[in-house]
Design an enzyme around this catalytic site. Structure first.
Site, PDB file in Angstrom:
ATOM      1  CB  SER A 229      -1.081   0.267   1.511  1.00  0.00           C
ATOM      2  OG  SER A 229      -0.139   0.497   2.782  1.00  0.00           O
ATOM      3  CG  ASP A 230       4.173   1.408   2.964  1.00  0.00           C
ATOM      4  OD1 ASP A 230       2.821   0.930   3.007  1.00  0.00           O
ATOM      5  OD2 ASP A 230       4.989   1.211   3.610  1.00  0.00           O
ATOM      6  CB  ALA A 231       4.236   1.045  -3.442  1.00  0.00           C
ATOM      7  CG  LEU A 232      -0.762   2.087  -4.138  1.00  0.00           C
ATOM      8  CD1 LEU A 232      -2.928   1.731  -4.371  1.00  0.00           C
ATOM      9  CD2 LEU A 232      -0.376   2.165  -6.026  1.00  0.00           C
ATOM     10  CG  PHE A 233       2.771   9.159  -0.379  1.00  0.00           C
ATOM     11  CD1 PHE A 233       1.362   9.473   0.032  1.00  0.00           C
ATOM     12  CD2 PHE A 233       3.684   9.053  -0.676  1.00  0.00           C
ATOM     13  CE1 PHE A 233       2.108  11.049   0.358  1.00  0.00           C
ATOM     14  CE2 PHE A 233       4.457  10.472   0.241  1.00  0.00           C
ATOM     15  CZ  PHE A 233       3.630  11.600   0.173  1.00  0.00           C
TER      16      PHE A 233
END
Length: 401
Positions: A176-180
Protein backbone atom coordinates in the site's frame (compact mmCIF):
# COMPACT_ATOMS: atom_id res chain seq x y z
CA UNK A 1 5.05 20.33 30.56
CA UNK A 2 6.68 18.38 27.71
CA UNK A 3 5.29 14.99 26.85
CA UNK A 4 8.70 13.39 27.40
CA UNK A 5 8.62 14.67 31.02
CA UNK A 6 5.13 13.31 31.55
CA UNK A 7 6.26 10.00 30.08
CA UNK A 8 9.05 9.80 32.64
CA UNK A 9 6.66 10.54 35.48
CA UNK A 10 3.79 8.29 34.64
CA UNK A 11 4.34 6.22 31.51
CA UNK A 12 1.80 5.74 28.75
CA UNK A 13 -1.27 6.48 30.84
CA UNK A 14 -0.07 9.94 31.92
CA UNK A 15 1.24 10.84 28.47
CA UNK A 16 -1.98 9.77 26.76
CA UNK A 17 -4.08 11.63 29.34
CA UNK A 18 -2.13 14.84 28.74
CA UNK A 19 -2.35 14.37 24.97
CA UNK A 20 -6.12 13.86 25.10
CA UNK A 21 -6.65 16.86 27.36
CA UNK A 22 -4.51 19.06 25.09
CA UNK A 23 -6.27 17.88 21.94
CA UNK A 24 -9.71 18.48 23.39
CA UNK A 25 -8.97 21.96 24.78
CA UNK A 26 -7.25 23.37 21.68
CA UNK A 27 -8.97 26.02 19.61
CA UNK A 28 -12.11 24.55 18.00
CA UNK A 29 -11.23 25.71 14.49
CA UNK A 30 -7.81 26.11 12.95
CA UNK A 31 -6.90 29.57 11.70
CA UNK A 32 -4.57 29.90 8.74
CA UNK A 33 -1.89 31.96 10.51
CA UNK A 34 -1.85 29.60 13.49
CA UNK A 35 -1.65 26.56 11.23
CA UNK A 36 1.31 28.01 9.35
CA UNK A 37 2.99 28.98 12.63
CA UNK A 38 2.90 25.47 14.07
CA UNK A 39 3.82 24.04 10.67
CA UNK A 40 6.88 26.28 10.64
CA UNK A 41 7.90 25.17 14.12
CA UNK A 42 7.70 21.52 13.12
CA UNK A 43 9.52 22.11 9.83
CA UNK A 44 12.24 24.15 11.53
CA UNK A 45 12.84 21.48 14.17
CA UNK A 46 13.24 18.82 11.51
CA UNK A 47 15.50 20.93 9.30
CA UNK A 48 17.72 21.56 12.33
CA UNK A 49 18.00 17.80 12.92
CA UNK A 50 18.98 16.51 9.48
CA UNK A 51 22.65 16.06 10.38
CA UNK A 52 22.16 13.80 13.38
CA UNK A 53 19.51 11.09 13.74
CA UNK A 54 20.37 9.90 17.23
CA UNK A 55 16.75 10.45 18.19
CA UNK A 56 15.85 7.41 16.03
CA UNK A 57 16.13 4.63 18.57
CA UNK A 58 16.94 1.56 16.44
CA UNK A 59 20.24 1.45 14.57
CA UNK A 60 18.73 -0.19 11.48
CA UNK A 61 16.05 2.50 11.33
CA UNK A 62 18.71 5.16 11.79
CA UNK A 63 20.62 3.86 8.76
CA UNK A 64 17.44 3.96 6.68
CA UNK A 65 16.70 7.49 7.87
CA UNK A 66 20.14 8.68 6.82
CA UNK A 67 19.58 7.66 3.18
CA UNK A 68 18.99 10.98 1.38
CA UNK A 69 17.33 9.45 -1.69
CA UNK A 70 15.08 6.90 0.01
CA UNK A 71 11.40 7.14 0.96
CA UNK A 72 11.85 8.41 4.52
CA UNK A 73 13.54 11.64 3.55
CA UNK A 74 11.49 11.82 0.34
CA UNK A 75 8.24 11.89 2.34
CA UNK A 76 9.60 14.76 4.42
CA UNK A 77 10.67 16.79 1.40
CA UNK A 78 7.35 16.15 -0.34
CA UNK A 79 5.61 17.66 2.68
CA UNK A 80 8.13 20.50 2.90
CA UNK A 81 7.70 21.41 -0.78
CA UNK A 82 3.92 21.61 -0.32
CA UNK A 83 4.37 23.70 2.81
CA UNK A 84 6.78 26.02 0.99
CA UNK A 85 4.04 26.71 -1.55
CA UNK A 86 1.29 27.10 1.06
CA UNK A 87 3.29 29.34 3.39
CA UNK A 88 5.10 31.35 0.72
CA UNK A 89 8.27 31.05 2.80
CA UNK A 90 11.29 30.98 0.48
CA UNK A 91 13.41 29.46 3.26
CA UNK A 92 11.62 26.13 2.85
CA UNK A 93 11.80 26.20 -0.93
CA UNK A 94 15.52 26.91 -0.68
CA UNK A 95 15.96 23.93 1.64
CA UNK A 96 14.29 21.62 -0.88
CA UNK A 97 16.35 22.99 -3.75
CA UNK A 98 19.58 22.67 -1.77
CA UNK A 99 18.78 19.06 -0.98
CA UNK A 100 18.15 18.27 -4.64
CA UNK A 101 21.33 19.99 -5.77
CA UNK A 102 23.34 18.01 -3.21
CA UNK A 103 21.84 14.79 -4.55
CA UNK A 104 22.24 15.88 -8.20
CA UNK A 105 18.53 15.11 -8.70
CA UNK A 106 19.42 11.44 -8.62
CA UNK A 107 18.17 8.15 -7.19
CA UNK A 108 19.56 5.24 -5.22
CA UNK A 109 20.69 1.92 -6.69
CA UNK A 110 17.24 0.29 -6.87
CA UNK A 111 16.06 0.89 -10.44
CA UNK A 112 12.49 -0.42 -10.01
CA UNK A 113 11.54 0.19 -6.41
CA UNK A 114 8.67 2.54 -5.49
CA UNK A 115 10.46 3.69 -2.35
CA UNK A 116 13.28 4.97 -4.54
CA UNK A 117 10.82 6.58 -6.99
CA UNK A 118 9.34 8.75 -4.23
CA UNK A 119 12.04 11.41 -4.27
CA UNK A 120 11.28 11.97 -7.96
CA UNK A 121 8.24 14.04 -7.00
CA UNK A 122 10.54 16.43 -5.16
CA UNK A 123 12.83 16.76 -8.19
CA UNK A 124 9.82 17.47 -10.44
CA UNK A 125 8.63 20.18 -8.04
CA UNK A 126 12.12 21.71 -8.13
CA UNK A 127 12.31 21.60 -11.93
CA UNK A 128 8.98 23.37 -12.25
CA UNK A 129 9.82 25.97 -9.61
CA UNK A 130 13.14 26.84 -11.25
CA UNK A 131 11.94 26.34 -14.86
CA UNK A 132 14.88 24.00 -15.37
CA UNK A 133 14.08 20.82 -17.35
CA UNK A 134 17.66 19.60 -16.87
CA UNK A 135 16.66 18.54 -13.36
CA UNK A 136 14.35 15.96 -14.98
CA UNK A 137 17.07 14.12 -16.91
CA UNK A 138 17.73 11.49 -14.19
CA UNK A 139 14.06 10.74 -13.53
CA UNK A 140 13.20 10.51 -17.22
CA UNK A 141 16.09 8.09 -17.73
CA UNK A 142 14.95 6.02 -14.77
CA UNK A 143 11.30 5.83 -15.77
CA UNK A 144 12.08 5.30 -19.46
CA UNK A 145 14.06 2.17 -18.51
CA UNK A 146 10.97 0.79 -16.77
CA UNK A 147 8.76 1.60 -19.76
CA UNK A 148 11.19 -0.16 -22.07
CA UNK A 149 10.82 -3.39 -20.11
CA UNK A 150 7.84 -3.26 -17.71
CA UNK A 151 7.66 -5.93 -15.03
CA UNK A 152 4.86 -8.49 -15.01
CA UNK A 153 5.80 -10.32 -11.81
CA UNK A 154 3.08 -11.49 -9.43
CA UNK A 155 1.92 -8.99 -6.80
CA UNK A 156 2.14 -11.70 -4.13
CA UNK A 157 4.45 -10.43 -1.37
CA UNK A 158 5.42 -13.93 -0.23
CA UNK A 159 7.72 -14.73 -3.16
CA UNK A 160 11.32 -13.72 -2.48
CA UNK A 161 14.81 -14.98 -3.34
CA UNK A 162 15.69 -18.13 -1.36
CA UNK A 163 18.90 -16.52 -0.16
CA UNK A 164 16.94 -13.59 1.23
CA UNK A 165 16.27 -10.09 -0.03
CA UNK A 166 13.39 -7.98 -1.23
CA UNK A 167 10.24 -9.75 -2.47
CA UNK A 168 10.14 -10.11 -6.24
CA UNK A 169 6.89 -8.17 -6.39
CA UNK A 170 8.61 -4.96 -5.29
CA UNK A 171 9.62 -4.48 -8.90
CA UNK A 172 5.98 -3.35 -9.05
CA UNK A 173 3.68 -1.58 -6.56
CA UNK A 174 2.61 -4.55 -4.46
CA UNK A 175 2.25 -2.84 -1.05
CA UNK A 176 0.00 0.00 0.00
CA UNK A 177 2.81 2.47 0.80
CA UNK A 178 3.94 2.26 -2.82
CA UNK A 179 0.79 4.04 -3.98
CA UNK A 180 2.03 7.19 -2.26
CA UNK A 181 5.65 6.75 -3.31
CA UNK A 182 5.46 6.07 -7.03
CA UNK A 183 2.30 6.90 -9.03
CA UNK A 184 2.13 10.59 -7.99
CA UNK A 185 5.69 11.03 -9.29
CA UNK A 186 4.91 9.23 -12.55
CA UNK A 187 1.77 11.31 -13.12
CA UNK A 188 3.51 14.56 -12.17
CA UNK A 189 6.25 13.77 -14.68
CA UNK A 190 3.65 13.16 -17.35
CA UNK A 191 2.14 16.57 -16.64
CA UNK A 192 5.53 18.30 -16.55
CA UNK A 193 6.73 16.80 -19.84
CA UNK A 194 3.44 16.21 -21.72
CA UNK A 195 4.58 12.59 -22.20
CA UNK A 196 1.46 10.46 -21.80
CA UNK A 197 3.42 7.21 -21.47
CA UNK A 198 4.22 7.93 -17.82
CA UNK A 199 0.57 8.48 -16.99
CA UNK A 200 -0.52 5.36 -18.85
CA UNK A 201 1.94 3.22 -16.90
CA UNK A 202 0.97 4.73 -13.55
CA UNK A 203 -2.72 4.33 -14.25
CA UNK A 204 -2.38 0.68 -15.24
CA UNK A 205 -0.20 -0.25 -12.28
CA UNK A 206 -2.26 1.69 -9.73
CA UNK A 207 -5.40 -0.20 -10.62
CA UNK A 208 -3.59 -3.54 -10.71
CA UNK A 209 -2.50 -2.96 -7.12
CA UNK A 210 -5.92 -1.69 -6.10
CA UNK A 211 -7.68 -4.70 -7.59
CA UNK A 212 -5.35 -6.89 -5.52
CA UNK A 213 -5.25 -5.09 -2.15
CA UNK A 214 -8.44 -3.03 -1.84
CA UNK A 215 -11.18 -4.61 0.26
CA UNK A 216 -14.37 -3.31 -1.33
CA UNK A 217 -16.48 -4.30 1.65
CA UNK A 218 -14.38 -2.45 4.21
CA UNK A 219 -13.28 0.24 1.71
CA UNK A 220 -9.73 -0.02 2.99
CA UNK A 221 -6.41 -1.38 1.71
CA UNK A 222 -4.47 -4.32 3.05
CA UNK A 223 -0.83 -3.39 3.48
CA UNK A 224 0.23 -6.28 1.21
CA UNK A 225 -0.91 -9.80 0.30
CA UNK A 226 0.32 -11.28 3.60
CA UNK A 227 -2.44 -9.42 5.45
CA UNK A 228 -5.39 -10.51 3.32
CA UNK A 229 -6.02 -13.70 5.29
CA UNK A 230 -4.70 -12.42 8.65
CA UNK A 231 -7.03 -11.61 11.54
CA UNK A 232 -6.38 -10.06 14.93
CA UNK A 233 -7.03 -11.80 18.25
CA UNK A 234 -10.75 -10.94 18.00
CA UNK A 235 -11.11 -12.14 14.42
CA UNK A 236 -11.07 -8.70 12.81
CA UNK A 237 -9.36 -7.92 9.51
CA UNK A 238 -6.12 -5.98 9.84
CA UNK A 239 -5.93 -2.63 8.07
CA UNK A 240 -2.87 -0.58 8.98
CA UNK A 241 -3.62 3.06 9.76
CA UNK A 242 -0.53 4.56 8.15
CA UNK A 243 -0.74 2.09 5.27
CA UNK A 244 -4.17 3.46 4.39
CA UNK A 245 -2.91 6.98 5.06
CA UNK A 246 -0.24 6.47 2.40
CA UNK A 247 -2.91 5.47 -0.12
CA UNK A 248 -5.38 8.23 0.76
CA UNK A 249 -2.72 10.94 0.60
CA UNK A 250 -1.41 9.39 -2.60
CA UNK A 251 -4.87 9.64 -4.15
CA UNK A 252 -5.02 13.36 -3.36
CA UNK A 253 -1.63 13.86 -4.98
CA UNK A 254 -2.64 11.80 -8.02
CA UNK A 255 -5.86 13.76 -8.49
CA UNK A 256 -3.95 17.04 -8.25
CA UNK A 257 -2.05 16.29 -11.47
CA UNK A 258 -4.43 13.93 -13.27
CA UNK A 259 -6.06 15.64 -16.30
CA UNK A 260 -9.70 16.52 -15.72
CA UNK A 261 -10.74 14.69 -18.87
CA UNK A 262 -8.75 11.52 -18.25
CA UNK A 263 -11.04 8.47 -18.59
CA UNK A 264 -9.93 7.07 -15.22
CA UNK A 265 -10.58 10.26 -13.28
CA UNK A 266 -14.16 9.34 -12.25
CA UNK A 267 -12.83 6.04 -10.93
CA UNK A 268 -10.13 7.75 -8.85
CA UNK A 269 -12.64 10.24 -7.49
CA UNK A 270 -15.10 7.49 -6.58
CA UNK A 271 -12.36 5.60 -4.74
CA UNK A 272 -11.27 8.76 -2.93
CA UNK A 273 -14.83 9.45 -1.78
CA UNK A 274 -15.38 5.84 -0.65
CA UNK A 275 -12.22 5.92 1.43
CA UNK A 276 -13.08 9.35 2.83
CA UNK A 277 -16.42 8.08 4.13
CA UNK A 278 -14.85 5.03 5.74
CA UNK A 279 -11.88 6.89 7.17
CA UNK A 280 -14.09 9.56 8.72
CA UNK A 281 -16.12 6.88 10.48
CA UNK A 282 -12.98 5.34 12.04
CA UNK A 283 -11.49 8.45 13.69
CA UNK A 284 -10.67 7.94 17.35
CA UNK A 285 -12.20 9.88 20.23
CA UNK A 286 -9.11 12.07 20.66
CA UNK A 287 -8.93 12.99 16.96
CA UNK A 288 -6.23 10.50 15.92
CA UNK A 289 -6.81 7.36 13.91
CA UNK A 290 -5.88 3.96 15.37
CA UNK A 291 -2.70 2.21 14.24
CA UNK A 292 -4.95 -0.72 13.28
CA UNK A 293 -8.10 0.85 11.93
CA UNK A 294 -10.66 -1.72 13.05
CA UNK A 295 -9.24 -2.12 16.56
CA UNK A 296 -9.87 0.14 19.57
CA UNK A 297 -7.44 3.04 19.78
CA UNK A 298 -4.83 2.57 22.50
CA UNK A 299 -2.45 5.46 21.83
CA UNK A 300 -2.32 8.52 19.59
CA UNK A 301 -0.53 8.10 16.24
CA UNK A 302 0.36 11.08 14.08
CA UNK A 303 1.74 9.81 10.78
CA UNK A 304 -1.45 8.11 9.63
CA UNK A 305 -3.47 10.94 11.18
CA UNK A 306 -1.44 13.52 9.26
CA UNK A 307 -2.08 11.78 5.97
CA UNK A 308 -5.81 11.43 6.68
CA UNK A 309 -6.16 15.09 7.69
CA UNK A 310 -4.29 16.12 4.56
CA UNK A 311 -6.47 14.01 2.28
CA UNK A 312 -9.75 15.09 3.85
CA UNK A 313 -8.78 18.77 3.83
CA UNK A 314 -7.63 18.44 0.22
CA UNK A 315 -10.98 16.90 -0.71
CA UNK A 316 -12.86 19.78 0.94
CA UNK A 317 -10.64 22.40 -0.68
CA UNK A 318 -11.06 20.89 -4.13
CA UNK A 319 -14.80 20.33 -4.04
CA UNK A 320 -14.93 16.54 -3.71
CA UNK A 321 -16.08 16.40 -0.08
CA UNK A 322 -19.04 18.46 1.10
CA UNK A 323 -20.36 16.74 4.22
CA UNK A 324 -19.88 18.64 7.49
CA UNK A 325 -18.61 15.40 9.02
CA UNK A 326 -15.48 15.65 6.90
CA UNK A 327 -14.77 19.19 8.07
CA UNK A 328 -15.32 18.13 11.69
CA UNK A 329 -12.92 15.24 11.19
CA UNK A 330 -10.30 17.62 9.81
CA UNK A 331 -10.71 20.02 12.74
CA UNK A 332 -10.51 17.23 15.31
CA UNK A 333 -7.56 15.63 13.54
CA UNK A 334 -5.67 18.90 13.31
CA UNK A 335 -6.19 19.57 17.01
CA UNK A 336 -4.78 16.12 17.74
CA UNK A 337 -1.77 16.73 15.52
CA UNK A 338 -0.96 20.06 17.16
CA UNK A 339 -1.32 18.46 20.59
CA UNK A 340 1.49 16.09 19.61
CA UNK A 341 3.93 18.93 18.88
CA UNK A 342 6.36 19.50 21.73
CA UNK A 343 7.46 22.95 22.80
CA UNK A 344 10.62 22.87 20.68
CA UNK A 345 8.70 21.83 17.54
CA UNK A 346 9.42 18.13 17.69
CA UNK A 347 6.45 16.04 16.52
CA UNK A 348 5.70 13.04 18.73
CA UNK A 349 3.58 9.90 18.59
CA UNK A 350 4.89 8.85 15.14
CA UNK A 351 4.79 5.08 14.72
CA UNK A 352 8.22 3.75 13.88
CA UNK A 353 9.29 2.32 10.52
CA UNK A 354 7.33 -0.86 9.92
CA UNK A 355 5.00 -2.82 7.70
CA UNK A 356 1.88 -2.94 9.85
CA UNK A 357 0.25 -1.76 13.08
CA UNK A 358 2.68 -1.44 15.98
CA UNK A 359 3.10 0.35 19.30
CA UNK A 360 4.00 4.04 19.47
CA UNK A 361 5.19 6.34 22.24
CA UNK A 362 5.13 10.07 22.95
CA UNK A 363 8.77 10.62 21.93
CA UNK A 364 8.71 8.57 18.73
CA UNK A 365 9.28 10.83 15.73
CA UNK A 366 10.32 10.37 12.10
CA UNK A 367 10.74 12.42 8.94
CA UNK A 368 7.76 10.83 7.19
CA UNK A 369 5.56 11.81 10.13
CA UNK A 370 6.76 15.39 9.75
CA UNK A 371 6.11 15.17 6.01
CA UNK A 372 2.54 14.07 6.71
CA UNK A 373 2.12 16.90 9.24
CA UNK A 374 3.34 19.48 6.71
CA UNK A 375 1.02 18.12 4.02
CA UNK A 376 -1.84 18.46 6.50
CA UNK A 377 -0.77 21.99 7.49
CA UNK A 378 -0.60 22.99 3.82
CA UNK A 379 -4.22 22.01 3.19
CA UNK A 380 -5.70 22.96 6.57
CA UNK A 381 -4.25 26.47 6.24
CA UNK A 382 -6.16 26.84 2.99
CA UNK A 383 -9.51 25.44 4.07
CA UNK A 384 -12.23 27.31 2.24
CA UNK A 385 -15.56 28.43 3.59
CA UNK A 386 -18.58 26.33 2.75
CA UNK A 387 -19.46 26.39 -0.94
CA UNK A 388 -16.10 27.69 -2.10
CA UNK A 389 -13.34 25.62 -3.62
CA UNK A 390 -9.89 26.19 -4.96
CA UNK A 391 -9.27 26.74 -8.64
CA UNK A 392 -9.82 24.04 -11.22
CA UNK A 393 -7.42 21.12 -11.16
CA UNK A 394 -7.51 20.97 -14.94
CA UNK A 395 -5.22 23.96 -15.47
CA UNK A 396 -2.31 23.04 -17.73
CA UNK A 397 1.16 24.24 -16.88
CA UNK A 398 3.60 24.68 -19.74
CA UNK A 399 5.43 21.34 -20.05
CA UNK A 400 9.12 21.21 -19.24
CA UNK A 401 10.72 19.61 -22.25
Amino acid sequence: MKLRRVWALGGWAAAIALFSATAMTAQPRARAAGVREVGSRVADWQLAHLDNFDYVSLEAHRRDTQSPRDWIQAAFYIGLSHFADASGDAHYADAVLAHGATEAWGFDNRPRHADADATGAVWIWAAERTHDPAKLIPIRSRFDAVLAEPSTVSLDFEFAPPEGGAPFCQARWCWSDALFMAPPAWIALSKATADKRYLAHADSEFWATTDYLYDRTERLYYRDSRFIAQRDAKGRKIFWGRGNGWVFAGLARILTDLPAAHPSRPRYEALFKQMAERITSLQGANGCWPVSLLEPQRTPETSGTGFFVYGLAWGINHGLLHDKRHRRAVNRGWRALTAAVQQDGRLGWVQRIGAGPDQVSADDTQLYGVGAFLLAASEVSGLQSAGRTKGSLSSHATPLR
